[in-house]
Design a protein around this motif. Structure first.
Motif, PDB file in Angstrom:
ATOM      1  N   LYS A 142       0.789  -1.232   0.000  1.00 43.93           N
ATOM      2  CA  LYS A 142       0.000   0.000   0.000  1.00 43.93           C
ATOM      3  C   LYS A 142       0.820   1.280   0.000  1.00 43.93           C
ATOM      4  O   LYS A 142       0.373   2.297  -0.519  1.00 43.93           O
ATOM      5  N   ASN A 143       2.001   1.242   0.618  1.00 45.53           N
ATOM      6  CA  ASN A 143       2.722   2.481   0.889  1.00 45.53           C
ATOM      7  C   ASN A 143       4.089   2.531   0.207  1.00 45.53           C
ATOM      8  O   ASN A 143       4.682   1.502  -0.112  1.00 45.53           O
ATOM      9  N   LEU A 144       4.560   3.751   0.019  1.00 48.73           N
ATOM     10  CA  LEU A 144       5.896   4.013  -0.498  1.00 48.73           C
ATOM     11  C   LEU A 144       6.713   4.629   0.631  1.00 48.73           C
ATOM     12  O   LEU A 144       6.294   5.608   1.250  1.00 48.73           O
ATOM     13  N   TYR A 145       7.891   4.048   0.906  1.00 48.24           N
ATOM     14  CA  TYR A 145       8.743   4.508   2.001  1.00 48.24           C
ATOM     15  C   TYR A 145       9.983   5.171   1.416  1.00 48.24           C
ATOM     16  O   TYR A 145      10.653   4.602   0.547  1.00 48.24           O
ATOM     17  N   ILE A 146      10.295   6.366   1.920  1.00 47.15           N
ATOM     18  CA  ILE A 146      11.369   7.182   1.345  1.00 47.15           C
ATOM     19  C   ILE A 146      12.349   7.580   2.441  1.00 47.15           C
ATOM     20  O   ILE A 146      11.942   8.044   3.527  1.00 47.15           O
ATOM     21  N   TRP A 147      13.632   7.404   2.158  1.00 47.80           N
ATOM     22  CA  TRP A 147      14.684   7.829   3.087  1.00 47.80           C
ATOM     23  C   TRP A 147      15.686   8.708   2.360  1.00 47.80           C
ATOM     24  O   TRP A 147      16.054   8.433   1.218  1.00 47.80           O
ATOM     25  N   ARG A 148      16.107   9.789   3.069  1.00 43.88           N
ATOM     26  CA  ARG A 148      17.162  10.658   2.575  1.00 43.88           C
ATOM     27  C   ARG A 148      18.259  10.737   3.628  1.00 43.88           C
ATOM     28  O   ARG A 148      17.973  10.587   4.830  1.00 43.88           O
ATOM     29  N   GLY A 200      20.354  11.768   6.538  1.00 42.76           N
ATOM     30  CA  GLY A 200      20.034  12.674   7.637  1.00 42.76           C
ATOM     31  C   GLY A 200      18.661  12.473   8.229  1.00 42.76           C
ATOM     32  O   GLY A 200      18.375  12.968   9.328  1.00 42.76           O
ATOM     33  N   ASP A 201      17.781  11.737   7.536  1.00 47.36           N
ATOM     34  CA  ASP A 201      16.428  11.502   8.059  1.00 47.36           C
ATOM     35  C   ASP A 201      16.482  10.588   9.281  1.00 47.36           C
ATOM     36  O   ASP A 201      17.178   9.574   9.280  1.00 47.36           O
ATOM     37  N   LYS A 202      15.728  10.947  10.309  1.00 46.85           N
ATOM     38  CA  LYS A 202      15.670  10.147  11.539  1.00 46.85           C
ATOM     39  C   LYS A 202      14.545   9.111  11.484  1.00 46.85           C
ATOM     40  O   LYS A 202      14.469   8.223  12.331  1.00 46.85           O
ATOM     41  N   SER A 203      13.681   9.241  10.509  1.00 49.86           N
ATOM     42  CA  SER A 203      12.595   8.282  10.325  1.00 49.86           C
ATOM     43  C   SER A 203      12.242   8.237   8.841  1.00 49.86           C
ATOM     44  O   SER A 203      12.643   9.113   8.063  1.00 49.86           O
ATOM     45  N   TRP A 204      11.481   7.220   8.461  1.00 45.85           N
ATOM     46  CA  TRP A 204      11.088   7.061   7.064  1.00 45.85           C
ATOM     47  C   TRP A 204       9.931   7.989   6.736  1.00 45.85           C
ATOM     48  O   TRP A 204       9.000   8.162   7.527  1.00 45.85           O
ATOM     49  N   ASN A 205       9.994   8.592   5.551  1.00 48.40           N
ATOM     50  CA  ASN A 205       8.867   9.360   5.029  1.00 48.40           C
ATOM     51  C   ASN A 205       7.922   8.386   4.318  1.00 48.40           C
ATOM     52  O   ASN A 205       8.367   7.571   3.508  1.00 48.40           O
ATOM     53  N   ILE A 206       6.647   8.476   4.629  1.00 46.21           N
ATOM     54  CA  ILE A 206       5.684   7.499   4.104  1.00 46.21           C
ATOM     55  C   ILE A 206       4.649   8.192   3.231  1.00 46.21           C
ATOM     56  O   ILE A 206       4.012   9.163   3.651  1.00 46.21           O
ATOM     57  N   GLU A 207       4.527   7.703   2.002  1.00 48.55           N
ATOM     58  CA  GLU A 207       3.448   8.121   1.101  1.00 48.55           C
ATOM     59  C   GLU A 207       2.435   6.981   1.090  1.00 48.55           C
ATOM     60  O   GLU A 207       2.716   5.890   0.605  1.00 48.55           O
ATOM     61  N   LEU A 243       8.135  13.504  -2.124  1.00 45.21           N
ATOM     62  CA  LEU A 243       8.299  14.544  -1.079  1.00 45.21           C
ATOM     63  C   LEU A 243       8.081  15.957  -1.609  1.00 45.21           C
ATOM     64  O   LEU A 243       9.011  16.782  -1.654  1.00 45.21           O
ATOM     65  N   PRO A 244       6.846  16.319  -1.966  1.00 47.10           N
ATOM     66  CA  PRO A 244       5.638  15.490  -1.933  1.00 47.10           C
ATOM     67  C   PRO A 244       5.505  14.646  -3.203  1.00 47.10           C
ATOM     68  O   PRO A 244       6.131  14.921  -4.218  1.00 47.10           O
ATOM     69  N   LEU A 245       4.643  13.624  -3.111  1.00 44.50           N
ATOM     70  CA  LEU A 245       4.451  12.710  -4.229  1.00 44.50           C
ATOM     71  C   LEU A 245       3.587  13.353  -5.309  1.00 44.50           C
ATOM     72  O   LEU A 245       2.495  13.852  -5.038  1.00 44.50           O
ATOM     73  N   ARG A 246       4.090  13.354  -6.523  1.00 42.63           N
ATOM     74  CA  ARG A 246       3.339  13.827  -7.688  1.00 42.63           C
ATOM     75  C   ARG A 246       3.530  12.804  -8.797  1.00 42.63           C
ATOM     76  O   ARG A 246       4.656  12.510  -9.188  1.00 42.63           O
ATOM     77  N   VAL A 247       2.433  12.265  -9.287  1.00 40.48           N
ATOM     78  CA  VAL A 247       2.486  11.241 -10.332  1.00 40.48           C
ATOM     79  C   VAL A 247       1.777  11.761 -11.577  1.00 40.48           C
ATOM     80  O   VAL A 247       0.684  12.322 -11.487  1.00 40.48           O
ATOM     81  N   LYS A 248       2.406  11.574 -12.719  1.00 43.49           N
ATOM     82  CA  LYS A 248       1.816  12.011 -13.982  1.00 43.49           C
ATOM     83  C   LYS A 248       1.910  10.885 -14.994  1.00 43.49           C
ATOM     84  O   LYS A 248       2.991  10.336 -15.233  1.00 43.49           O
ATOM     85  N   GLN A 271      17.249  13.770 -14.416  1.00 41.81           N
ATOM     86  CA  GLN A 271      16.964  15.185 -14.165  1.00 41.81           C
ATOM     87  C   GLN A 271      15.857  15.361 -13.123  1.00 41.81           C
ATOM     88  O   GLN A 271      14.834  16.009 -13.365  1.00 41.81           O
ATOM     89  N   GLU A 272      16.087  14.742 -11.966  1.00 45.40           N
ATOM     90  CA  GLU A 272      15.195  14.878 -10.799  1.00 45.40           C
ATOM     91  C   GLU A 272      13.823  14.245 -10.998  1.00 45.40           C
ATOM     92  O   GLU A 272      12.939  14.407 -10.163  1.00 45.40           O
ATOM     93  N   GLN A 273      13.613  13.537 -12.108  1.00 47.29           N
ATOM     94  CA  GLN A 273      12.324  12.905 -12.374  1.00 47.29           C
ATOM     95  C   GLN A 273      12.495  11.386 -12.407  1.00 47.29           C
ATOM     96  O   GLN A 273      13.443  10.862 -12.994  1.00 47.29           O
TER      97      GLN A 273
END
Length: 399
Positions: free
Chosen positions: A209-215, A217-224, A258-263, A239-241
């Motif tokens: 169901k979810n997408l988990y993103i780490w960068r 320096g992040d202390k926790s996972w970002n969840i979409e 971050l934020p999620l944008r889908v096209k 090129q960032e896409q």
């Protein structure tokens, strides 16, 4: 001015000629100031020329420093027998070895190596020379534990099957990054955009169901949440896409996080969907272009693979402006390294890596066999076995 770059010993004479030339054409009243300016300019040019010559001389001496004291054939022989990890480390000892090592060490070339994982044994094997292989030691923390392993940009992405542990391991430098705990046993690796030492790195994991993103320096996972990213196949980033094929409809999408944008891109499939089901599709970034590699599934369902003489491989290049796939007749001097059921795609320049151009090295995820595809002919270059857990492409580096 160009006269001053001829040779350092001629600079003095050139300055005098320039002064005499100017004296004849400048009024006597202005001559003194003009003379001072010309001398300052000439001194600056001479100083700059001397520095460039000195810097060039140091570079030439540095490149020859190692091979001047040790014969080239001995340097090459030593590097050919070194463990890739030690060879990579050797290149960081000083600028002389940094310049010398890539010339003679095969592990420092741009060509990926085959990483074979069998229980707690990690082996690096050359795809060019089957007799060249090295064992890689992993930290004791990972031994005896069951991990799902993937590789990207020279790093292993290790996801524990029993706990919420996610770690990144560089098997050559032995650098290790323990990421924030991820309380989702079903999450699996999707994509890593660059080495984790790069502050712009994005690591993507996904579950049902979810997408988990780490960068970094992040202390926790970002969840979409509520993202059907598990249906995203063969993700690449340009090129960032991000670009991905969405199955089962074989739609091409582009997205950001971050934020999620889908096209969804209005690009029709290059082949009729019914026929497309018979192919394994892989997106590849090659020289800034988006390629689609279609390998016929007869490779995966043929019992007698040793006698598979021909294979249907179709190549396409994306024309984003006209939103259409264009069929390609050749890869040119590029060589592709692919693995089905996985997001590993690597494109290299064959002349730089000293391997065959217009060809594909392909790992079958089911049999673990490695195939070499060239001009629609195919042969097995490395046989798999059930004792092998995984086979991955990895490029040795210390970054």
């Amino acid at each position: 001015v160009s006269a001053f770059t001829i040779a350092s010993k001629e600079v003095g004479g050139s300055i005098l000629k320039l002064l005499d030339f100017a004296k004849e054409r400048v009024l006597r009243a202005k001559w003194r100031m003009t003379k001072v300016k010309l001398i300052i300019i000439c001194m600056w040019i001479n100083s700059r020329f001397a520095k460039e010559q000195q810097s060039k001389k140091k570079r030439m001496q540095g490149d020859k420093a190692v091979t001047r004291s040790i014969p080239i054939d001995i340097v090459e022989s030593v590097l050919m027998r070194m463990n890739p990890k030690d060879a990579v480390r050797l290149s960081t000892t000083c600028k002389n070895w940094r310049a010398t090592t890539p010339r003679y060490d095969p592990t420092m070339s741009k060509i990926p190596w085959l990483l074979i994982i069998a229980d707690d044994f990690y082996t690096l094997q050359s795809i060019i020379d089957e007799n060249m292989s090295f064992k890689i030691e992993i930290p004791s923390f990972f031994r005896g534990r069951k991990f799902n392993g993937d590789a990207s940009h020279g790093w292993l992405v290790l996801r524990s099957k029993q706990s919420d542990i996610v770690s990144l391991l560089n098997p050559f430098s032995r650098a290790r990054l323990d990421l924030p705990a991820l309380n989702c046993p079903g999450a699996f690796f999707l994509h890593m955009s660059s080495p984790p030492t790069n502050p712009d790195c994005l690591l993507l994991l996904v579950d049902a169901k979810n997408l988990y993103i780490w960068r970094p320096g992040d202390k926790s996972w970002n969840i979409e949440k509520n993202v059907n990213a598990r249906y995203y196949k063969s993700i690449i980033r340009i090129q960032e896409q991000f670009y991905a094929i969405v199955v089962p409809d074989f739609e091409l999408v582009t997205f950001q996080v971050l934020p999620l944008r889908v096209k969804k891109l209005d690009v029709p499939p290059p082949i009729d969907i019914d026929n497309l089901m018979e192919y394994d599709l892989t997106l590849v970034e090659s020289c800034g272009k988006i390629l689609l590699v279609c390998i016929h599934s007869s490779l995966f369902f043929t019992a007698d693979r040793d006698n598979l003489k021909e294979l249907n491989v179709i190549l396409f290049q994306l024309d984003l402006k006209n939103e259409i796939w264009i069929k390609m007749e050749s890869l040119g001097d590029q060589t592709l390294f692919l693995k089905n059921k996985n997001n590993q795609t690597i494109s290299i320049s064959a002349p730089e890596a000293k391997c065959c151009g217009n060809s594909i090295y392909f790992i079958d995820n089911w049999s673990r066999d490695v195939y070499f595809i060239e001009k629609h002919s195919i042969r097995i270059v490395s046989r798999g076995s059930y004792s092998i857990n995984r086979r991955l492409w990895i490029t040795p580096n210390l970054i």
